[in-house]
Scaffold this motif. Structure first.
Motif, short mmCIF file in Angstrom:
data_model
loop_
_atom_site.label_atom_id
_atom_site.label_comp_id
_atom_site.label_asym_id
_atom_site.label_seq_id
_atom_site.Cartn_x
_atom_site.Cartn_y
_atom_site.Cartn_z
N UNK A 158 0.82 -1.21 0.00
CA UNK A 158 0.00 0.00 0.00
C UNK A 158 0.85 1.26 0.00
N UNK A 159 2.13 1.13 0.34
CA UNK A 159 3.04 2.28 0.31
C UNK A 159 3.55 2.59 -1.09
N UNK A 160 3.39 1.66 -2.01
CA UNK A 160 3.93 1.83 -3.35
C UNK A 160 3.01 2.67 -4.22
N UNK A 161 3.60 3.35 -5.22
CA UNK A 161 2.81 4.18 -6.14
C UNK A 161 2.15 3.36 -7.23
N UNK A 162 2.58 2.13 -7.41
CA UNK A 162 1.96 1.28 -8.40
C UNK A 162 2.41 -0.16 -8.25
N UNK A 163 1.46 -1.09 -8.26
CA UNK A 163 1.76 -2.53 -8.26
C UNK A 163 1.22 -3.07 -9.57
N UNK A 164 2.12 -3.28 -10.54
CA UNK A 164 1.70 -3.83 -11.83
C UNK A 164 1.34 -5.29 -11.65
N UNK A 165 0.21 -5.69 -12.18
CA UNK A 165 -0.29 -7.05 -12.00
C UNK A 165 -0.63 -7.62 -13.36
N UNK A 166 0.08 -8.68 -13.75
CA UNK A 166 -0.16 -9.27 -15.07
C UNK A 166 0.22 -10.73 -15.09
N UNK A 167 0.21 -11.30 -16.29
CA UNK A 167 0.60 -12.69 -16.46
C UNK A 167 -0.56 -13.66 -16.45
N UNK A 168 -1.68 -13.29 -15.86
CA UNK A 168 -2.85 -14.15 -15.80
C UNK A 168 -4.04 -13.31 -15.38
N UNK A 169 -5.23 -13.88 -15.61
CA UNK A 169 -6.44 -13.19 -15.17
C UNK A 169 -6.49 -13.15 -13.65
N UNK A 170 -6.96 -12.03 -13.12
CA UNK A 170 -7.05 -11.87 -11.67
C UNK A 170 -8.52 -11.88 -11.26
N UNK A 171 -8.89 -12.77 -10.34
CA UNK A 171 -10.29 -12.80 -9.89
C UNK A 171 -10.72 -11.44 -9.33
N UNK A 172 -11.96 -11.07 -9.59
CA UNK A 172 -12.46 -9.78 -9.14
C UNK A 172 -12.39 -9.65 -7.63
#
Length: 381
Positions: free
Chosen positions: A175-189
């Motif tokens: 939560x301290x980071x300005x961005x957490x890139x998330x990829x590689x697979x579908x992410x459940x809602x």
């Protein structure tokens, strides 16, 4: 014309040793390189056997990055320095400017390699979490604390985020980071909602080795990136971050149309926002990697208790999709999941081993003897 060289990428903090060579690669002053995991001889051999370092390669190619498939023969996306720079600069522009990066992914894959390349472009040294033995969310707090730039970023796959969300210290760190890139697979809602409710700035990315990694963030193409949808729903990607084709496969259909890459994904564009609806082929994206069902089926069919089998993917909150097997057993036998997993792991990566097993009397068919994988997904999903 130069020759393709091997770039062994060490695990953990030692991965920083490749930064000077990556700087030369981005400047166009180094020969083309094939990143391989220095700690994994079997994977290194698989990549070098398929992509032939030492053989000539076109001038201008900076990196040859293997596709993420863990089974079958890998393809090598040929990336120029200009493409890599375009990707990194567009990423920083979208995120709000250059900063420091946390590497928590294997650096020989495109997502991890991009963390190192973006760091070179930003003039910062990344902080590294060693994931050789797996991702430990308990390492996140101290790693994030060690990041000193004004803006701070990391890149994860959904399985890592799921683990982190169960660790309060890791959640606070992310939560301290300005961005957490998330990829590689579908992410459940549900996972995305938990992350957002925890104050984590998640940026969903879409892309692949053939586009220098993610080129669409939260459904919106990066500056210069282009998206097109064909009549069958297939997603096509273009732009300055596009690969120059596959190593040794000049006529591959994925690059048949100049300036465009034909993905195997189906999607839609609504008001300029890209949504991915599924795969057009039968490959299973699990934990950020790709498993080819037919290769796993070939391995399972060597087991003496397996008469017939089919491998398919089912939704999984942690992995995106989990590898599932339906097996028609030989009479008088009762193979177990653990037994079949161990058998597959003798010849294939553990990612390819089934995580769920269904013993059936017969496999559903469509057409002349072709197994209906979609019927299995519907039945057991």
């Amino acid at each position: 014309m130069n020759e393709l060289t091997v770039l062994p990428v060490p695990p953990g903090a030692a991965a920083l040793n490749v930064l000077p060579q990556l700087a030369s690669i981005l400047d166009g002053a180094a020969p083309a390189a094939l990143p391989v995991p220095a700690f994994d001889q079997r994977e290194t051999r698989r990549l070098t056997d398929a992509l032939r370092p030492g053989d000539p390669i076109d001038d201008g190619i900076a990196l040859v990055v293997a596709t993420s498939g863990t089974t079958g023969v890998p393809k090598g996306a040929m990336l120029t320095a200009a493409a890599l720079r375009a990707s990194g600069e567009a990423t920083h522009a979208r995120l709000g400017g250059p900063g420091s990066w946390l590497l928590a992914l294997p650096a020989h894959h495109i997502a991890g390699m991009q963390v190192l390349l973006r760091s070179v472009l930003a003039g910062t040294e990344p902080v590294v979490i060693d994931v050789t033995e797996g991702f430990d969310p308990a390492a996140l707090p101290s790693a994030v604390e060690a990041m000193t730039s004004r803006r701070r970023y990391t890149s994860l796959v959904p399985t890592q985020l799921v683990k982190a969300l169960d660790h309060p210290g890791a959640v606070a760190a992310l939560a301290c980071l300005d961005g957490v890139l998330l990829g590689g697979a579908a992410t459940p809602a549900s996972v995305l909602q938990r992350a957002q409710d925890s104050g984590i700035t998640v940026v969903r990315t879409y892309g692949m080795s053939e586009t220098c990694g993610g080129c669409v963030y939260d459904g919106v193409p990066l500056d210069g990136a282009r998206v097109r949808i064909e009549r069958d729903g297939r997603v096509l990607l273009g732009g300055p971050m596009l690969a120059s084709g596959y190593r040794g496969i000049p006529d591959h259909l994925a690059f048949a149309e100049p300036g465009w890459f034909r993905t195997d994904d189906a999607g839609s564009l609504t008001d300029g926002i890209l949504s991915i609806t599924g795969r057009l082929d039968e490959a299973i994206s699990t934990g950020g990697l790709t498993v080819v069902p037919q290769v796993v089926e070939a391995a399972l069919n060597e087991h003496p208790a397996v008469r017939e089998c089919a491998v398919f993917g089912l939704p999984d909150e942690r992995l995106g999709r989990r590898v599932t097997a339906a097996v028609v057993a030989e009479p008088g036998t009762l193979p177990t999941l653990d037994e079949l997993r161990q058998f597959v792991e003798r010849t294939l990566d553990a990612t390819a081993a089934p995580r769920e097993l269904h013993l059936v009397d017969a496999l559903p068919l469509r057409g002349p003897g072709k197994v209906d994988h979609r019927a299995l997904e519907s039945r057991f999903g």
